[in-house]
Scaffold this active site. Structure first.
Site, PDB file in Angstrom:
ATOM      1  CB  THR A 179      -0.949   0.004   1.203  1.00 50.60           C
ATOM      2  OG1 THR A 179      -1.634  -1.251   1.282  1.00 50.60           O
ATOM      3  CG2 THR A 179      -1.966   1.115   1.092  1.00 50.60           C
ATOM      4  CG  ASP A 180       3.715   2.631   3.136  1.00 48.40           C
ATOM      5  OD1 ASP A 180       2.796   3.451   3.292  1.00 48.40           O
ATOM      6  OD2 ASP A 180       4.411   2.208   4.078  1.00 48.40           O
ATOM      7  CG  LEU A 181       6.204  -0.422  -2.001  1.00 44.10           C
ATOM      8  CD1 LEU A 181       6.533  -1.870  -2.351  1.00 44.10           C
ATOM      9  CD2 LEU A 181       7.446   0.440  -2.098  1.00 44.10           C
TER      10      LEU A 181
END
Length: 407
Positions: A179-181
């Protein structure tokens, strides 16, 4: 070689992963990215080890591998953002930049005079990108957001992992902070779009990126399956909700992935397996029928695959044009001949480790290629350089700022 973003300067106030991933993309494309870090401490991920980069003698440096993965191509400047002098310095730097990236809690930077409205008054064409867990508005806007939590809240863990009725069943996060990426990737696209708009109109804007929004968006077909059926998808392990067979199978000596995207590929698969009857069977003739009868079909296919080795299956299926492949560990990945031929792993000079091995940008542009021109910086490595070059500070002025605890 010219770079796509060689004319762009970015003030990166973000840390950890989503914001730095966006900034690294921009740096790979040629932007001058100035990474602002806390004096003495720096980005949290500098301490997220082991493992750490090693020097020529095999000793650990202070640079965690995690930090190295997301900060290539940047210049590190240390500034005490809590001090009045540091805030003034950052406003001055923002005035010399095209883009500001930040991932502070909603409203946090307003107290420092570093919020979008304040900086827009100083530089109307500024592109300002905020990355938070839940966005700038809504009932959860005040909450901190972390990738793991968002994978759970955003539904990804409800569809990741083995089926609940099988051994090992239960919710499972992805193996990387996906999700961060993905938020970093969406933020990159949004920044580039905003810069294009600015170049046409002279107008800057505020980009509001939320991890939860991204996680819901990247549910893709699974989110669409729910919206168009009213039935929440469930965990299916390595099986596919809409295609059969599209999963892993155990061979005589390991596992393979078989991904039959159409009926022709399925027919070739069972023909290679000497089971043409599984193509002739009316229950399995089309993909919708195979999805309906997967509980009958998959055990039959599993028995077929178990009779041969992984190498035999891959050789025979590739020859027949059936998409398939091994399940590699990460060591296998970097030894793969295709990965090597594409030059994915790169070696860079590093001020403390001597050399570090990183993964290059996957973006390949023919006219403006990406360039890994600078290794992930040491904490504060470029403070004096940036203040002299961008703000015209003298050595005496920099020394005074340092003595005053601003740097």
């Amino acid at each position: 070689m010219p770079t796509a973003l060689g004319h762009i300067r970015v003030l990166d106030l973000s840390r950890v992963l989503a914001g730095p991933w966006c900034a690294q993309n921009l740096a790979d494309l040629g932007a001058d990215v100035i990474k602002i870090e806390r004096p003495l401490v720096g980005d949290d991920t500098r301490a997220w080890g082991p493992p750490y980069a090693r020097d020529a003698d095999g000793n650990n440096t202070s640079e965690a591998a995690y930090y190295l993965s997301a900060n290539r191509g940047k210049r590190s400047v240390t500034v005490d953002i809590a001090s009045a002098g540091g805030q003034a310095l950052l406003r001055e730097l923002a005035g010399q930049c095209d883009v500001v990236l930040e991932n502070f809690k909603v409203g946090h930077l307003k107290r420092y005079g570093l919020d979008y409205e304040t900086l827009r008054a100083l530089k109307p064409d500024l592109v300002y990108c905020s990355v938070t867990g839940f966005g700038q508005d809504g009932p959860y806007a005040h909450r901190p957001g972390y990738d793991f939590l968002i994978q759970g809240m955003g539904g990804l863990m409800s569809i990741t992992g083995e089926r609940d009725d099988l051994p090992g069943g239960g919710p499972q996060k992805a193996g990387v902070a996906i999700t961060d990426l993905m938020t970093g990737m969406y933020a990159t696209v949004a920044v580039l779009a905003a810069l294009t708009h600015r170049d046409r109109t002279g107008e800057g804007q505020h980009i509001d990126m939320a991890l939860l929004d991204v996680q819901v968006a990247m549910l893709a077909n699974m989110g669409s399956n729910y919206l168009n059926s009213g039935m929440p998808p469930k965990r299916m392990g390595n099986a596919h909700a809409n295609i059969v067979p599209y999963q892993t199978f155990a061979c005589a000596d390991g596992h393979i992935i078989v991904a039959t995207g159409n009926d022709s590929q399925y027919q070739k698969f069972v023909e290679v397996g000497a089971r043409p009857d599984l193509a002739a069977d009316p229950r399995f003739a089309t993909n919708p029928l195979r999805v309906r009868h997967r509980d009958i079909l998959v055990p039959l296919l599993a028995g077929m695959v178990a009779t041969r080795t992984r190498a035999e299956w891959i050789d025979q299926l590739e020859a027949a044009g059936v998409p398939c492949g091994p399940i590699n560990d990460i060591g296998d990945v970097f030894e793969n001949p295709q990965v090597k031929a594409r030059g994915v792993a790169i070696e860079m000079d590093h001020p403390s480790a001597g050399k570090v091995t990183l993964v290059r940008s996957p973006m390949k542009l023919s006219a403006t290629p990406t360039a890994a021109h600078r290794a992930p910086p040491l904490l504060g490595q470029h403070t004096d350089e940036v203040l002299r070059e961008v703000l015209g500070r003298s050595d005496a002025e920099i020394a005074q700022l340092r003595a005053g605890g601003v740097l």
